[in-house]
Design a protein around this motif. Structure first.
Motif, PDB file in Angstrom:
ATOM      1  N   VAL A   8      -8.188  33.385  16.346  1.00  0.00           N
ATOM      2  CA  VAL A   8      -9.474  33.580  15.698  1.00  0.00           C
ATOM      3  C   VAL A   8      -9.329  34.064  14.264  1.00  0.00           C
ATOM      4  O   VAL A   8     -10.139  33.757  13.415  1.00  0.00           O
ATOM      5  CB  VAL A   8     -10.339  34.572  16.515  1.00  0.00           C
ATOM      6  CG1 VAL A   8     -11.643  34.844  15.822  1.00  0.00           C
ATOM      7  CG2 VAL A   8     -10.577  34.030  17.913  1.00  0.00           C
ATOM      8  N   THR A   9      -8.292  34.766  13.955  1.00  0.00           N
ATOM      9  CA  THR A   9      -8.135  35.369  12.629  1.00  0.00           C
ATOM     10  C   THR A   9      -7.786  34.343  11.555  1.00  0.00           C
ATOM     11  O   THR A   9      -7.207  33.316  11.834  1.00  0.00           O
ATOM     12  CB  THR A   9      -7.036  36.447  12.644  1.00  0.00           C
ATOM     13  OG1 THR A   9      -6.963  37.027  11.351  1.00  0.00           O
ATOM     14  CG2 THR A   9      -5.676  35.880  13.009  1.00  0.00           C
ATOM     15  N   ASN A  10      -8.160  34.621  10.340  1.00  0.00           N
ATOM     16  CA  ASN A  10      -7.713  33.824   9.196  1.00  0.00           C
ATOM     17  C   ASN A  10      -6.646  34.579   8.417  1.00  0.00           C
ATOM     18  O   ASN A  10      -6.237  34.163   7.356  1.00  0.00           O
ATOM     19  CB  ASN A  10      -8.886  33.480   8.279  1.00  0.00           C
ATOM     20  CG  ASN A  10      -9.666  32.301   8.804  1.00  0.00           C
ATOM     21  OD1 ASN A  10      -9.139  31.481   9.532  1.00  0.00           O
ATOM     22  ND2 ASN A  10     -10.926  32.226   8.439  1.00  0.00           N
ATOM     23  N   GLU A  11      -6.226  35.716   8.927  1.00  0.00           N
ATOM     24  CA  GLU A  11      -5.203  36.530   8.274  1.00  0.00           C
ATOM     25  C   GLU A  11      -3.852  36.295   8.942  1.00  0.00           C
ATOM     26  O   GLU A  11      -3.444  37.031   9.817  1.00  0.00           O
ATOM     27  CB  GLU A  11      -5.590  38.010   8.330  1.00  0.00           C
ATOM     28  CG  GLU A  11      -6.813  38.342   7.509  1.00  0.00           C
ATOM     29  CD  GLU A  11      -6.617  38.017   6.031  1.00  0.00           C
ATOM     30  OE1 GLU A  11      -5.543  38.287   5.481  1.00  0.00           O
ATOM     31  OE2 GLU A  11      -7.563  37.476   5.434  1.00  0.00           O
ATOM     32  N   TYR A  12      -3.187  35.246   8.543  1.00  0.00           N
ATOM     33  CA  TYR A  12      -1.882  34.921   9.102  1.00  0.00           C
ATOM     34  C   TYR A  12      -0.806  35.534   8.214  1.00  0.00           C
ATOM     35  O   TYR A  12      -0.817  35.370   7.003  1.00  0.00           O
ATOM     36  CB  TYR A  12      -1.698  33.399   9.174  1.00  0.00           C
ATOM     37  CG  TYR A  12      -2.764  32.746  10.002  1.00  0.00           C
ATOM     38  CD1 TYR A  12      -2.717  32.819  11.386  1.00  0.00           C
ATOM     39  CD2 TYR A  12      -3.824  32.089   9.411  1.00  0.00           C
ATOM     40  CE1 TYR A  12      -3.703  32.239  12.158  1.00  0.00           C
ATOM     41  CE2 TYR A  12      -4.815  31.503  10.176  1.00  0.00           C
ATOM     42  CZ  TYR A  12      -4.747  31.581  11.548  1.00  0.00           C
ATOM     43  OH  TYR A  12      -5.721  31.012  12.308  1.00  0.00           O
ATOM     44  N   PHE A  23       6.962  28.071   3.613  1.00  0.00           N
ATOM     45  CA  PHE A  23       6.276  29.203   4.212  1.00  0.00           C
ATOM     46  C   PHE A  23       6.452  29.154   5.725  1.00  0.00           C
ATOM     47  O   PHE A  23       6.313  28.101   6.337  1.00  0.00           O
ATOM     48  CB  PHE A  23       4.789  29.176   3.870  1.00  0.00           C
ATOM     49  CG  PHE A  23       4.529  29.205   2.400  1.00  0.00           C
ATOM     50  CD1 PHE A  23       4.498  30.406   1.713  1.00  0.00           C
ATOM     51  CD2 PHE A  23       4.341  28.032   1.691  1.00  0.00           C
ATOM     52  CE1 PHE A  23       4.268  30.446   0.347  1.00  0.00           C
ATOM     53  CE2 PHE A  23       4.113  28.056   0.321  1.00  0.00           C
ATOM     54  CZ  PHE A  23       4.077  29.265  -0.346  1.00  0.00           C
ATOM     55  N   ILE A  24       6.759  30.296   6.300  1.00  0.00           N
ATOM     56  CA  ILE A  24       6.947  30.391   7.746  1.00  0.00           C
ATOM     57  C   ILE A  24       6.006  31.465   8.256  1.00  0.00           C
ATOM     58  O   ILE A  24       6.075  32.619   7.831  1.00  0.00           O
ATOM     59  CB  ILE A  24       8.410  30.743   8.096  1.00  0.00           C
ATOM     60  CG1 ILE A  24       9.339  29.683   7.515  1.00  0.00           C
ATOM     61  CG2 ILE A  24       8.571  30.890   9.602  1.00  0.00           C
ATOM     62  CD1 ILE A  24      10.795  30.057   7.550  1.00  0.00           C
ATOM     63  N   THR A  25       5.114  31.082   9.175  1.00  0.00           N
ATOM     64  CA  THR A  25       4.173  32.066   9.698  1.00  0.00           C
ATOM     65  C   THR A  25       4.886  33.010  10.654  1.00  0.00           C
ATOM     66  O   THR A  25       5.857  32.650  11.312  1.00  0.00           O
ATOM     67  CB  THR A  25       2.987  31.413  10.420  1.00  0.00           C
ATOM     68  OG1 THR A  25       3.469  30.562  11.453  1.00  0.00           O
ATOM     69  CG2 THR A  25       2.127  30.618   9.462  1.00  0.00           C
ATOM     70  N   ASP A  26       4.375  34.205  10.730  1.00  0.00           N
ATOM     71  CA  ASP A  26       4.904  35.259  11.575  1.00  0.00           C
ATOM     72  C   ASP A  26       4.598  34.945  13.043  1.00  0.00           C
ATOM     73  O   ASP A  26       3.521  34.451  13.363  1.00  0.00           O
ATOM     74  CB  ASP A  26       4.233  36.576  11.157  1.00  0.00           C
ATOM     75  CG  ASP A  26       4.812  37.770  11.849  1.00  0.00           C
ATOM     76  OD1 ASP A  26       4.563  37.910  13.055  1.00  0.00           O
ATOM     77  OD2 ASP A  26       5.497  38.560  11.188  1.00  0.00           O
ATOM     78  N   ALA A  27       5.515  35.260  13.932  1.00  0.00           N
ATOM     79  CA  ALA A  27       5.318  35.001  15.359  1.00  0.00           C
ATOM     80  C   ALA A  27       4.127  35.769  15.940  1.00  0.00           C
ATOM     81  O   ALA A  27       3.538  35.353  16.931  1.00  0.00           O
ATOM     82  CB  ALA A  27       6.582  35.351  16.137  1.00  0.00           C
ATOM     83  N   GLU A  28       3.765  36.868  15.306  1.00  0.00           N
ATOM     84  CA  GLU A  28       2.636  37.670  15.785  1.00  0.00           C
ATOM     85  C   GLU A  28       1.289  37.082  15.379  1.00  0.00           C
ATOM     86  O   GLU A  28       0.266  37.452  15.930  1.00  0.00           O
ATOM     87  CB  GLU A  28       2.756  39.110  15.264  1.00  0.00           C
ATOM     88  CG  GLU A  28       4.000  39.829  15.745  1.00  0.00           C
ATOM     89  CD  GLU A  28       4.048  39.950  17.267  1.00  0.00           C
ATOM     90  OE1 GLU A  28       3.013  40.275  17.872  1.00  0.00           O
ATOM     91  OE2 GLU A  28       5.122  39.697  17.834  1.00  0.00           O
ATOM     92  N   ARG A 103      -6.032  24.769   6.045  1.00  0.00           N
ATOM     93  CA  ARG A 103      -6.414  24.655   4.641  1.00  0.00           C
ATOM     94  C   ARG A 103      -6.590  26.015   3.963  1.00  0.00           C
ATOM     95  O   ARG A 103      -6.054  26.222   2.868  1.00  0.00           O
ATOM     96  CB  ARG A 103      -7.668  23.790   4.509  1.00  0.00           C
ATOM     97  CG  ARG A 103      -7.767  23.174   3.134  1.00  0.00           C
ATOM     98  CD  ARG A 103      -8.797  22.109   3.070  1.00  0.00           C
ATOM     99  NE  ARG A 103     -10.105  22.657   3.396  1.00  0.00           N
ATOM    100  CZ  ARG A 103     -11.168  21.925   3.641  1.00  0.00           C
ATOM    101  NH1 ARG A 103     -11.100  20.630   3.618  1.00  0.00           N
ATOM    102  NH2 ARG A 103     -12.313  22.496   3.912  1.00  0.00           N
ATOM    103  N   PRO A 104      -7.288  26.982   4.587  1.00  0.00           N
ATOM    104  CA  PRO A 104      -7.374  28.299   3.943  1.00  0.00           C
ATOM    105  C   PRO A 104      -6.005  28.964   3.749  1.00  0.00           C
ATOM    106  O   PRO A 104      -5.761  29.605   2.730  1.00  0.00           O
ATOM    107  CB  PRO A 104      -8.251  29.116   4.891  1.00  0.00           C
ATOM    108  CG  PRO A 104      -9.053  28.110   5.630  1.00  0.00           C
ATOM    109  CD  PRO A 104      -8.152  26.909   5.772  1.00  0.00           C
ATOM    110  N   LEU A 105      -5.122  28.794   4.721  1.00  0.00           N
ATOM    111  CA  LEU A 105      -3.788  29.375   4.596  1.00  0.00           C
ATOM    112  C   LEU A 105      -3.012  28.718   3.451  1.00  0.00           C
ATOM    113  O   LEU A 105      -2.368  29.404   2.654  1.00  0.00           O
ATOM    114  CB  LEU A 105      -3.020  29.250   5.910  1.00  0.00           C
ATOM    115  CG  LEU A 105      -1.602  29.822   5.911  1.00  0.00           C
ATOM    116  CD1 LEU A 105      -1.596  31.307   5.556  1.00  0.00           C
ATOM    117  CD2 LEU A 105      -0.946  29.592   7.267  1.00  0.00           C
TER     118      LEU A 105
END
Length: 119
Positions: A8-12, A23-28, A103-105
């Protein structure tokens, strides 16, 4: 996570490497949940079987075959895949994920103004 198991979050959270080109997103804070990944994989496999069966009526594809998958769409980077727009069962889901998460990310990571990006 919401009812569909999506994030749900947009804060990745992510890390950057190669001078901000990777860029690599965090597992959390994954962009896609395990449930969503399974949904896409199952949908793609079902679509591949449906494609194969259309061209081979009355037959079943062999276990482990690549029937129904494309293997020559990318000259420089060989892949075995399917175009997302051709898998009807995931098209609406993908459009939502692209608009609300990916897209936002990318805008944030690449420091792009929303005014420069069309919907």
């Amino acid at each position: 996570f919401n009812e569909s198991g999506s994030t749900v979050t947009n804060e990745y959270r992510y890390t950057s490497s190669l001078d901000g080109k990777c860029f690599i997103t965090d597992a959390e804070t994954p962009i896609l949940s395990n449930r969503e990944c399974k949904f896409v994989i199952n949908s793609a496999e079902e679509n591949a079987i449906a494609i194969w069966k259309k061209s081979h009526p009355g037959e079943d594809p062999k276990e482990g075959s690549l029937s129904g998958w494309t293997t020559s769409r990318h000259y420089a980077v060989p892949t075995t895949d399917q175009p997302v727009h051709e898998i009807e069962s995931i098209r609406p889901w993908f459009q939502e994920v692209w608009k609300e998460r990916v897209r936002p990310l990318l805008r944030k990571q690449l420091h792009l103004s929303p005014s420069l990006c069309r919907d």
